[in-house]
Design a protein around this motif. Structure first.
Motif, PDB file in Angstrom:
ATOM      1  N   ALA A  43       0.896  -1.029   0.015  1.00  0.00           N
ATOM      2  CA  ALA A  43      -0.077  -0.128   0.068  1.00  0.00           C
ATOM      3  C   ALA A  43       0.842   1.400  -0.101  1.00  0.00           C
ATOM      4  CB  ALA A  43      -0.717   0.027   1.290  1.00  0.00           C
ATOM      5  N   ALA A  44       2.175   1.272   0.764  1.00  0.00           N
ATOM      6  CA  ALA A  44       2.844   2.500   0.943  1.00  0.00           C
ATOM      7  C   ALA A  44       3.362   2.542  -0.344  1.00  0.00           C
ATOM      8  CB  ALA A  44       3.936   2.375   2.159  1.00  0.00           C
ATOM      9  N   LEU A  45       4.063   1.567  -0.852  1.00  0.00           N
ATOM     10  CA  LEU A  45       4.966   1.691  -2.160  1.00  0.00           C
ATOM     11  C   LEU A  45       4.124   1.908  -3.257  1.00  0.00           C
ATOM     12  CD1 LEU A  45       7.709  -1.245  -1.565  1.00  0.00           C
ATOM     13  CD2 LEU A  45       7.892   1.209  -1.718  1.00  0.00           C
ATOM     14  N   HIS A  46       2.907   1.279  -3.556  1.00  0.00           N
ATOM     15  CA  HIS A  46       2.250   1.194  -4.696  1.00  0.00           C
ATOM     16  C   HIS A  46       0.970   1.577  -4.783  1.00  0.00           C
ATOM     17  CE1 HIS A  46       6.015  -0.114  -6.707  1.00  0.00           C
ATOM     18  NE2 HIS A  46       6.029  -1.146  -5.827  1.00  0.00           N
ATOM     19  N   GLY A  47       0.497   1.949  -3.448  1.00  0.00           N
ATOM     20  CA  GLY A  47      -1.017   2.518  -3.700  1.00  0.00           C
ATOM     21  C   GLY A  47      -1.209   3.474  -4.538  1.00  0.00           C
ATOM     22  N   ALA A  48      -0.704   4.482  -4.887  1.00  0.00           N
ATOM     23  CA  ALA A  48      -0.997   5.642  -5.885  1.00  0.00           C
ATOM     24  C   ALA A  48      -1.273   4.793  -7.221  1.00  0.00           C
ATOM     25  CB  ALA A  48       0.282   6.531  -6.004  1.00  0.00           C
ATOM     26  N   ARG A  49      -0.723   3.836  -7.581  1.00  0.00           N
ATOM     27  CA  ARG A  49      -1.093   3.260  -8.948  1.00  0.00           C
ATOM     28  C   ARG A  49      -2.486   2.671  -9.002  1.00  0.00           C
ATOM     29  NH1 ARG A  49       4.255   1.009 -11.547  1.00  0.00           N
ATOM     30  NH2 ARG A  49       5.905   1.735  -9.990  1.00  0.00           N
ATOM     31  N   LEU A  50      -3.292   2.258  -7.698  1.00  0.00           N
ATOM     32  CA  LEU A  50      -4.439   1.957  -7.900  1.00  0.00           C
ATOM     33  C   LEU A  50      -5.434   3.373  -7.485  1.00  0.00           C
ATOM     34  CD1 LEU A  50      -5.101  -1.637  -6.207  1.00  0.00           C
ATOM     35  CD2 LEU A  50      -5.694  -0.728  -8.642  1.00  0.00           C
ATOM     36  N   ALA A  51      -5.200   4.379  -7.796  1.00  0.00           N
ATOM     37  CA  ALA A  51      -5.895   5.316  -7.103  1.00  0.00           C
ATOM     38  C   ALA A  51      -7.289   5.455  -7.582  1.00  0.00           C
ATOM     39  CB  ALA A  51      -5.017   6.686  -7.552  1.00  0.00           C
ATOM     40  N   ALA A  52      -7.508   4.933  -8.771  1.00  0.00           N
ATOM     41  CA  ALA A  52      -8.913   4.460  -9.118  1.00  0.00           C
ATOM     42  C   ALA A  52      -9.834   4.142  -8.339  1.00  0.00           C
ATOM     43  CB  ALA A  52      -8.915   3.942 -10.627  1.00  0.00           C
ATOM     44  N   LEU A  53      -9.169   3.105  -7.297  1.00  0.00           N
ATOM     45  CA  LEU A  53      -9.906   2.556  -6.175  1.00  0.00           C
ATOM     46  C   LEU A  53      -9.851   2.970  -4.877  1.00  0.00           C
ATOM     47  CD1 LEU A  53      -9.511  -1.289  -7.215  1.00  0.00           C
ATOM     48  CD2 LEU A  53     -11.108   0.164  -7.887  1.00  0.00           C
ATOM     49  N   GLY A  54      -9.585   4.192  -5.023  1.00  0.00           N
ATOM     50  CA  GLY A  54      -9.132   5.108  -3.626  1.00  0.00           C
ATOM     51  C   GLY A  54     -10.170   5.236  -2.905  1.00  0.00           C
ATOM     52  N   ASP A  55     -11.489   5.373  -3.176  1.00  0.00           N
ATOM     53  CA  ASP A  55     -12.595   5.530  -2.392  1.00  0.00           C
ATOM     54  C   ASP A  55     -13.078   4.545  -1.998  1.00  0.00           C
ATOM     55  OD1 ASP A  55     -13.632   5.158  -4.723  1.00  0.00           O
ATOM     56  OD2 ASP A  55     -15.085   6.666  -4.919  1.00  0.00           O
ATOM     57  N   TRP A  56     -12.645   3.002  -2.285  1.00  0.00           N
ATOM     58  CA  TRP A  56     -13.107   2.030  -1.710  1.00  0.00           C
ATOM     59  C   TRP A  56     -12.301   1.719  -0.386  1.00  0.00           C
ATOM     60  CZ3 TRP A  56     -12.987  -2.679  -5.819  1.00  0.00           C
ATOM     61  CH2 TRP A  56     -14.003  -2.493  -6.857  1.00  0.00           C
ATOM     62  N   PRO A  57     -13.167   0.889   0.664  1.00  0.00           N
ATOM     63  CA  PRO A  57     -12.419   0.396   1.738  1.00  0.00           C
ATOM     64  C   PRO A  57     -10.974  -0.463   1.322  1.00  0.00           C
ATOM     65  CG  PRO A  57     -14.469  -0.532   1.577  1.00  0.00           C
ATOM     66  CD  PRO A  57     -14.437   0.078   0.556  1.00  0.00           C
ATOM     67  N   TRP A  58      -9.810  -0.240   1.957  1.00  0.00           N
ATOM     68  CA  TRP A  58      -8.553  -0.800   1.805  1.00  0.00           C
ATOM     69  C   TRP A  58      -8.316  -1.549   3.191  1.00  0.00           C
ATOM     70  CZ3 TRP A  58      -4.207   0.434  -1.896  1.00  0.00           C
ATOM     71  CH2 TRP A  58      -4.726   0.840  -2.927  1.00  0.00           C
ATOM     72  N   VAL A  59      -8.274  -2.896   2.833  1.00  0.00           N
ATOM     73  CA  VAL A  59      -8.076  -3.586   4.260  1.00  0.00           C
ATOM     74  C   VAL A  59      -6.400  -4.122   4.083  1.00  0.00           C
ATOM     75  CG1 VAL A  59      -8.868  -5.495   5.668  1.00  0.00           C
ATOM     76  CG2 VAL A  59     -10.313  -4.403   4.245  1.00  0.00           C
ATOM     77  N   GLN A  60      -5.786  -3.780   5.201  1.00  0.00           N
ATOM     78  CA  GLN A  60      -4.334  -4.279   5.362  1.00  0.00           C
ATOM     79  C   GLN A  60      -4.420  -5.476   6.092  1.00  0.00           C
ATOM     80  OE1 GLN A  60      -1.435  -1.459   6.234  1.00  0.00           O
ATOM     81  NE2 GLN A  60      -1.885   0.166   4.843  1.00  0.00           N
ATOM     82  N   VAL A  61      -3.630  -6.519   5.812  1.00  0.00           N
ATOM     83  CA  VAL A  61      -3.426  -7.695   6.296  1.00  0.00           C
ATOM     84  C   VAL A  61      -1.749  -7.958   6.604  1.00  0.00           C
ATOM     85  CG1 VAL A  61      -5.135  -8.985   5.303  1.00  0.00           C
ATOM     86  CG2 VAL A  61      -2.922  -9.057   4.312  1.00  0.00           C
ATOM     87  N   PRO A  62      -1.573  -8.575   7.480  1.00  0.00           N
ATOM     88  CA  PRO A  62       0.084  -9.048   7.687  1.00  0.00           C
ATOM     89  C   PRO A  62       1.042  -9.077   6.738  1.00  0.00           C
ATOM     90  CG  PRO A  62      -1.078 -10.145   9.525  1.00  0.00           C
ATOM     91  CD  PRO A  62      -2.159  -9.638   8.386  1.00  0.00           C
ATOM     92  N   ARG A  63       2.037  -8.717   6.789  1.00  0.00           N
ATOM     93  CA  ARG A  63       2.802  -8.911   5.507  1.00  0.00           C
ATOM     94  C   ARG A  63       3.075 -10.433   5.516  1.00  0.00           C
ATOM     95  NH1 ARG A  63       7.739  -6.571   4.817  1.00  0.00           N
ATOM     96  NH2 ARG A  63       8.086  -5.321   6.748  1.00  0.00           N
ATOM     97  N   GLY A  64       3.405 -11.183   4.204  1.00  0.00           N
ATOM     98  CA  GLY A  64       4.087 -12.354   4.083  1.00  0.00           C
ATOM     99  C   GLY A  64       3.007 -13.521   4.606  1.00  0.00           C
ATOM    100  N   GLU A  65       3.813 -14.570   5.078  1.00  0.00           N
ATOM    101  CA  GLU A  65       2.998 -15.956   5.151  1.00  0.00           C
ATOM    102  C   GLU A  65       2.196 -15.653   6.479  1.00  0.00           C
ATOM    103  OE1 GLU A  65       3.757 -18.395   3.124  1.00  0.00           O
ATOM    104  OE2 GLU A  65       2.324 -19.737   3.978  1.00  0.00           O
ATOM    105  N   GLN A  66       2.267 -14.666   7.229  1.00  0.00           N
ATOM    106  CA  GLN A  66       1.609 -14.476   8.611  1.00  0.00           C
ATOM    107  C   GLN A  66       0.194 -13.983   8.072  1.00  0.00           C
ATOM    108  OE1 GLN A  66       3.193 -13.287  11.778  1.00  0.00           O
ATOM    109  NE2 GLN A  66       5.340 -13.295  11.021  1.00  0.00           N
ATOM    110  N   ALA A  67      -0.230 -13.807   7.067  1.00  0.00           N
ATOM    111  CA  ALA A  67      -1.532 -13.345   6.459  1.00  0.00           C
ATOM    112  C   ALA A  67      -2.257 -14.509   6.217  1.00  0.00           C
ATOM    113  CB  ALA A  67      -1.522 -12.582   4.885  1.00  0.00           C
ATOM    114  N   LYS A  68      -1.693 -15.669   6.256  1.00  0.00           N
ATOM    115  CA  LYS A  68      -2.202 -17.015   5.760  1.00  0.00           C
ATOM    116  C   LYS A  68      -2.664 -17.831   7.028  1.00  0.00           C
ATOM    117  CE  LYS A  68      -0.707 -19.137   2.195  1.00  0.00           C
ATOM    118  NZ  LYS A  68      -0.104 -19.909   0.978  1.00  0.00           N
TER     119      LYS A  68
END
Ligand SMILES: NC(=O)c1ccc[n+]([C@@H]2O[C@H](COP(=O)([O-])OP(=O)(O)OC[C@H]3O[C@@H](n4cnc5c(N)ncnc54)[C@H](O)[C@@H]3O)[C@@H](O)[C@H]2O)c1
Ligand SMILES: [Zn+2]
Length: 360
Positions: A43-68
């Motif tokens: 999100a921090a590095l590349h979120g701007a590339r998805l600016a078209a979805l900027g008004d949708w909710p963004w849900v962050q999950v832990p990085r890496g295998e910990q998300a699974k």
């Protein structure tokens, strides 16, 4: 340049590969409700590339295998509910294979299944995880124990984001790329991907955009062709498990500290050695050729090599982890063994004594 690769399932979908392709995600999501699932770094590095979805909710999950984990499945389902998603909503995954595996699973469960669009951001996810519809999370030490098949409506692989990959993630992706190269039937008139890797190894490690794009496109073509012929793992798709029986054991025995594609690289070396000792190898020069390429890609060329870098990887724990795979496979451990570039033997029962010797 960019490519559109069709995955010929019912319904078919397209994998869009190229620089700047994330602009397409906005078009695919137009006039829909939905949410984006991502991790903090992406999100921090590349979120701007998805600016078209900027008004949708963004849900962050832990990085890496910990998300699974199943806990993350529950948490994400609650977030989607709180955000008011309905059965016509779209879930966009934006991250590596951990994010698409978790997001794909949650999309298949939410209200009995909603659409998912994968926007993979690691090399590994672009060449492999985001294509083919397998989803899953780990349960205890058991990798991908809980999962579903849930095909995306499309995949947007923007190779521009690969420039920020850290070296371990880049190398991990290259391990999975090498697997594809060992399986690939090259398109007519094109040099085999394996030769492309031998030509471009250093450019790839240097994140050369053109070299990476070629590799992503070729791997996606390879995977799309296999998946289209066998969506649910009943035949040829099992070839994609080349190196993975060993790799999953390595990941489990390391407590998931060895990245997936790095474990796959060591798994490929082990599978080649198993193939040689079991008399299945047709090209006697292949193990050495693969070993040279692995070394140039800064990937482990053997289990001993991996142990030197990643710690002891206790043979007993490795064997226990393989035993787990065996139970899941219905009582017998079967390996995919490479014979020559573009040709593997499926479902080979390897003598337990040979397996033990390889793990020692
Ligand atoms: N479903 C499938 O068919 C399939 C196939 C292969 C692998 N997988 C799964 O994929 C998972 C591994 O995924 P992965 O290797 O993509 O890693 P990952 O999703 O675990 O991410 C690894 C790290 O890379 C970071 N990252 C992601 N994109 C980045 C970018 N563009 N720049 C900088 N950092 C970035 C993330 O924040 C994270 O810290 C494993 O769990 C594996 O089992 C699934
Ligand atoms: Zn893999």
């Amino acid at each position: 340049v960019s490519a559109e690769i069709r995955v010929g399932l019912e319904p078919p979908y397209t994998v869009h590969v190229g620089p700047g392709r994330l602009a397409l995600a906005g078009e695919l999501a137009r006039e829909r409700s939905g949410a984006v699932v991502t991790d903090g770094r992406v999100a921090a590095l590349h979120g701007a590339r998805l600016a078209a979805l900027g008004d949708w909710p963004w849900v962050q999950v832990p990085r890496g295998e910990q998300a699974k984990t199943l806990a993350q499945v529950g948490a994400l389902l609650e977030e989607l509910d709180a955000a008011g998603l309905d059965r016509r909503s779209l879930l966009v995954t934006f991250g590596g294979g951990s994010v698409s595996d978790l997001g794909g699973l949650v999309a298949s469960l939410y209200m009995r299944g909603i659409d998912v669009l994968h926007c993979p951001t690691t090399l590994l996810a672009q060449v492999d995880a985001a294509v083919g519809g397998k989803t899953g999370v780990d349960v205890g030490p058991a990798k991908n124990l809980a999962g579903t098949f849930h095909q995306p409506i499309a995949v947007v692989a923007d190779v521009g984001v690969l420039a920020t990959l850290a070296e371990p993630e880049l190398r991990s992706g290259l391990g999975e790329v090498l697997k594809s190269a060992l399986l690939e039937q090259p398109p007519r008139g094109a040099p085999p991907l394996f030769e492309v890797l031998e030509r471009d190894a250093e450019r790839l490690l240097g994140r050369d955009a053109e070299a990476l794009e070629t590799v992503v496109e070729r791997c996606v073509r390879q995977k799309a062709a296999v998946v289209a012929g066998d969506e649910r793992d009943q035949g040829a798709r099992r070839g994609l498990n080349l190196g993975h029986t060993f790799a999953h054991a390595i990941e489990a025995a390391s407590g998931f500290s060895v990245p997936h594609g790095v474990a796959v690289a060591a798994g490929l070396a082990l599978a080649l050695e198993a193939s040689r000792r079991a008399g299945r190898l047709e090209d006697p020069g292949l193990p050495e050729r693969v070993g040279r390429l692995l070394a140039r890609l800064s990937l482990p060329t053997s289990l001993a090599d991996l142990r030197a870098a990643a710690g002891p990887l206790d043979p007993v724990r490795l064997e226990q982890a393989l035993g787990h795979d065996k139970k899941r496979a219905g009582g017998e451990l079967r390996f995919v063994l490479p014979r020559r570039v573009g040709c593997v033997a499926l479902d080979v029962a390897v003598e337990p004594a040979l397996v033990r010797a390889l793990l020692a």
